[in-house]
Motif scaffolding. Sequence first.
Motif, PDB file in Angstrom:
ATOM      1  N   LEU A 190       0.921  -1.276   0.117  1.00 40.70           N
ATOM      2  CA  LEU A 190      -0.110   0.083  -0.063  1.00 40.70           C
ATOM      3  C   LEU A 190       0.725   1.299  -0.004  1.00 40.70           C
ATOM      4  CD1 LEU A 190      -2.849  -1.079   2.393  1.00 40.70           C
ATOM      5  CD2 LEU A 190      -2.997  -0.987  -0.116  1.00 40.70           C
ATOM      6  N   VAL A 191       2.049   1.253   0.607  1.00 43.79           N
ATOM      7  CA  VAL A 191       2.937   2.467   0.401  1.00 43.79           C
ATOM      8  C   VAL A 191       3.162   2.794  -0.985  1.00 43.79           C
ATOM      9  CG1 VAL A 191       5.084   3.500   1.203  1.00 43.79           C
ATOM     10  CG2 VAL A 191       3.792   1.994   2.602  1.00 43.79           C
ATOM     11  N   GLU A 192       3.577   1.427  -1.947  1.00 43.38           N
ATOM     12  CA  GLU A 192       3.847   1.783  -3.201  1.00 43.38           C
ATOM     13  C   GLU A 192       2.560   2.208  -3.954  1.00 43.38           C
ATOM     14  OE1 GLU A 192       6.612  -1.442  -1.679  1.00 43.38           O
ATOM     15  OE2 GLU A 192       4.335  -0.681  -1.314  1.00 43.38           O
ATOM     16  N   ASN A 193       1.541   1.770  -3.473  1.00 42.18           N
ATOM     17  CA  ASN A 193       0.164   2.062  -4.262  1.00 42.18           C
ATOM     18  C   ASN A 193      -0.241   3.634  -4.075  1.00 42.18           C
ATOM     19  OD1 ASN A 193      -2.220   1.075  -5.598  1.00 42.18           O
ATOM     20  ND2 ASN A 193      -3.251   2.188  -3.798  1.00 42.18           N
ATOM     21  N   ALA A 194       0.276   4.139  -2.596  1.00 45.13           N
ATOM     22  CA  ALA A 194       0.038   5.630  -2.445  1.00 45.13           C
ATOM     23  C   ALA A 194       0.784   6.346  -3.277  1.00 45.13           C
ATOM     24  CB  ALA A 194       0.182   5.795  -0.913  1.00 45.13           C
ATOM     25  N   ALA A 195       2.112   5.937  -3.432  1.00 48.95           N
ATOM     26  CA  ALA A 195       2.884   6.693  -4.235  1.00 48.95           C
ATOM     27  C   ALA A 195       2.344   6.922  -5.718  1.00 48.95           C
ATOM     28  CB  ALA A 195       4.623   6.171  -4.173  1.00 48.95           C
ATOM     29  N   ASN A 196       1.998   5.732  -6.336  1.00 46.95           N
ATOM     30  CA  ASN A 196       1.917   5.422  -7.732  1.00 46.95           C
ATOM     31  C   ASN A 196       0.286   6.027  -8.017  1.00 46.95           C
ATOM     32  OD1 ASN A 196       3.956   3.882  -8.408  1.00 46.95           O
ATOM     33  ND2 ASN A 196       2.875   1.834  -8.006  1.00 46.95           N
ATOM     34  N   VAL A 197      -0.607   5.663  -7.261  1.00 52.29           N
ATOM     35  CA  VAL A 197      -2.148   6.273  -7.522  1.00 52.29           C
ATOM     36  C   VAL A 197      -1.818   8.001  -7.144  1.00 52.29           C
ATOM     37  CG1 VAL A 197      -4.452   6.445  -6.814  1.00 52.29           C
ATOM     38  CG2 VAL A 197      -3.110   4.215  -7.110  1.00 52.29           C
ATOM     39  N   GLY A 198      -1.309   8.317  -6.067  1.00 47.45           N
ATOM     40  CA  GLY A 198      -1.103   9.859  -5.796  1.00 47.45           C
ATOM     41  C   GLY A 198      -0.399  10.664  -6.956  1.00 47.45           C
ATOM     42  N   ASN A 199       0.618   9.970  -7.430  1.00 45.64           N
ATOM     43  CA  ASN A 199       1.537  10.674  -8.563  1.00 45.64           C
ATOM     44  C   ASN A 199       0.491  10.837  -9.645  1.00 45.64           C
ATOM     45  OD1 ASN A 199       3.705  10.984  -7.164  1.00 45.64           O
ATOM     46  ND2 ASN A 199       4.757   9.145  -7.919  1.00 45.64           N
ATOM     47  N   TYR A 200      -0.388   9.901 -10.082  1.00 50.47           N
ATOM     48  CA  TYR A 200      -1.382   9.821 -11.024  1.00 50.47           C
ATOM     49  C   TYR A 200      -2.353  11.023 -10.766  1.00 50.47           C
ATOM     50  CZ  TYR A 200      -5.114   8.341 -14.323  1.00 50.47           C
ATOM     51  OH  TYR A 200      -6.044   8.083 -15.013  1.00 50.47           O
ATOM     52  N   LEU A 201      -2.980  10.883  -9.795  1.00 52.56           N
ATOM     53  CA  LEU A 201      -3.995  12.033  -9.402  1.00 52.56           C
ATOM     54  C   LEU A 201      -3.671  13.386  -9.330  1.00 52.56           C
ATOM     55  CD1 LEU A 201      -6.192  10.850  -6.213  1.00 52.56           C
ATOM     56  CD2 LEU A 201      -6.921  11.777  -8.462  1.00 52.56           C
ATOM     57  N   MET A 202      -2.441  13.637  -8.827  1.00 52.22           N
ATOM     58  CA  MET A 202      -1.667  15.016  -8.867  1.00 52.22           C
ATOM     59  C   MET A 202      -1.363  15.459 -10.380  1.00 52.22           C
ATOM     60  SD  MET A 202       0.528  15.080  -5.474  1.00 52.22           S
ATOM     61  CE  MET A 202       0.989  16.911  -5.649  1.00 52.22           C
ATOM     62  N   GLU A 203      -0.755  14.487 -11.395  1.00 58.27           N
ATOM     63  CA  GLU A 203      -0.521  15.075 -12.584  1.00 58.27           C
ATOM     64  C   GLU A 203      -1.873  15.477 -13.260  1.00 58.27           C
ATOM     65  OE1 GLU A 203       1.120  12.614 -16.736  1.00 58.27           O
ATOM     66  OE2 GLU A 203       1.730  11.872 -14.582  1.00 58.27           O
ATOM     67  N   LYS A 204      -2.859  14.335 -13.078  1.00 60.78           N
ATOM     68  CA  LYS A 204      -4.516  14.836 -13.834  1.00 60.78           C
ATOM     69  C   LYS A 204      -4.767  16.121 -13.180  1.00 60.78           C
ATOM     70  CE  LYS A 204      -4.904  10.992 -16.280  1.00 60.78           C
ATOM     71  NZ  LYS A 204      -5.197  11.083 -17.648  1.00 60.78           N
ATOM     72  N   LEU A 205      -4.681  16.403 -12.031  1.00 54.00           N
ATOM     73  CA  LEU A 205      -5.269  17.488 -11.306  1.00 54.00           C
ATOM     74  C   LEU A 205      -4.707  18.836 -11.716  1.00 54.00           C
ATOM     75  CD1 LEU A 205      -6.300  15.601  -7.873  1.00 54.00           C
ATOM     76  CD2 LEU A 205      -7.993  16.525  -9.613  1.00 54.00           C
ATOM     77  N   ALA A 206      -3.420  18.612 -11.948  1.00 55.63           N
ATOM     78  CA  ALA A 206      -2.642  19.833 -12.196  1.00 55.63           C
ATOM     79  C   ALA A 206      -2.869  20.319 -13.703  1.00 55.63           C
ATOM     80  CB  ALA A 206      -1.182  19.412 -12.346  1.00 55.63           C
ATOM     81  N   SER A 207      -3.791  19.697 -14.333  1.00 55.27           N
ATOM     82  CA  SER A 207      -4.240  20.254 -15.736  1.00 55.27           C
ATOM     83  C   SER A 207      -5.639  20.867 -15.616  1.00 55.27           C
ATOM     84  CB  SER A 207      -4.338  18.983 -16.615  1.00 55.27           C
ATOM     85  OG  SER A 207      -5.363  18.170 -16.308  1.00 55.27           O
ATOM     86  N   PHE A 208      -6.156  20.901 -14.454  1.00 53.04           N
ATOM     87  CA  PHE A 208      -7.436  21.643 -14.345  1.00 53.04           C
ATOM     88  C   PHE A 208      -7.175  23.165 -14.024  1.00 53.04           C
ATOM     89  CE2 PHE A 208     -10.498  18.003 -12.599  1.00 53.04           C
ATOM     90  CZ  PHE A 208     -10.198  17.274 -13.518  1.00 53.04           C
ATOM     91  N   LYS A 209      -7.637  23.837 -14.976  1.00 51.49           N
ATOM     92  CA  LYS A 209      -7.467  25.238 -14.889  1.00 51.49           C
ATOM     93  C   LYS A 209      -7.990  25.861 -13.763  1.00 51.49           C
ATOM     94  CE  LYS A 209      -5.185  24.736 -18.813  1.00 51.49           C
ATOM     95  NZ  LYS A 209      -3.658  24.745 -18.708  1.00 51.49           N
ATOM     96  N   GLN A 210      -9.088  25.408 -13.302  1.00 48.87           N
ATOM     97  CA  GLN A 210      -9.726  26.053 -12.235  1.00 48.87           C
ATOM     98  C   GLN A 210      -9.261  25.880 -10.724  1.00 48.87           C
ATOM     99  OE1 GLN A 210     -11.017  23.743 -13.926  1.00 48.87           O
ATOM    100  NE2 GLN A 210     -13.079  23.974 -14.808  1.00 48.87           N
TER     101      GLN A 210
END
Length: 380
Positions: free
Chosen positions: A287-307
């Motif tokens: 789960l530590v590895e999962n938190a890193a992987n899913v978290g990085n994915y989420l942050m990358e996607k959210l960074a594209s939200f202009k709002q």
Amino acid sequence: MKLFDVYPLFNITPVKAEGCYVWDDQGNRYLDLYGGHAVISVGHSHPHYVSKITRQLNDIGFYSNSVKIPQQQELADKLGRLSGFDDYQLFLCNSGAEANENAMKLASFITGRKKVISFKKGFHGRTSAAVAITDNPKIVAPVNETDNALILPFNDLDAVEQQLVTNEVAAVIVEGIQGIGGIHVPAPGFLEGLERLCKQYGTLLVLDEIQSGYGRSGKFFAFQYTSVKPDLITLAKGMGNGFPIGGLLIHPDLKPWHGMLGTTFGGNYLACAAGIAVLEIMEQEKLVENAANVGNYLMEKLASFKQIKEVRGLGLMIGLEFEEPISPVRRKLLEDEKIFTGVSGTHIIRLLPPLTLSMEQADEFITKFEKVLSELFVKA
């Protein structure tokens, strides 16, 4: 008798939970991206977790710390191995505030000093000394006020040294990632600088990993993105996945004596069973590895939200800051899209989901979040 409401209440009554989902008494299913204040680490009602606690309760649920409780040592061994701090000592208590209280008490005993440095936007608990070093005047009662609490600007090493040079400071306490203050990651070199200054002036360094620890950041402890080895590390929240348990890790060079710290309920059989189950699940399911992987994915996607003004955090500890107040966003996510999120102040949404969050569930949130933002804001 009327209940005292700790927080303003949403009109939702959860009655069932599993994994990253919660169901209310009307049969609605919610995606949980808050984990009850970052407490749910291995998912709601995990079968191994439930089984471990149930079996323990069938044997013995409680006895005092005047006898040997083998589960305490089992928990300490697993925690030491998985965290990389197996040479430390473990003091078990019941909450994060207690862990911080005992860390400050221990630092004061050992150094013979009274003052504690903490930082702006920091949060360390609601008990007496913990609330005194928390940067929120609204929760500091007159009885908590003290000249021994020094709250300094975050990331300002010069301000810290100006206080340490007096040789009156017992401890510097800092969160691995500031949580309630808005998900602020320490600036590069700040934690290393604190460690260097603390060693220079004989002050103990306390890492508060109550919210940022237990794999949430994508490391076991958030400070492990650095080379720092703290004198004291405080734990709670994800440690028990909902069962009250806290802990204090003590550097091997520090030698507390019997009676210096104490607890009635800390380290009881049920709490240890919960803590052991959490570590076993974390290891088995990576789960530590999962938190890193899913978290990085989420942050990358959210960074594209202009709002969104800024996306901050590490792993599955994410802050989304907006120019506008986020109350309408959070309410619409909850009521229309059935997603739990958290908040810091008026402009920041906090995401602190179970560490079991999958890529598919992350995509579910992203799709619904994008829908909500498009309905509430005009895209830039």
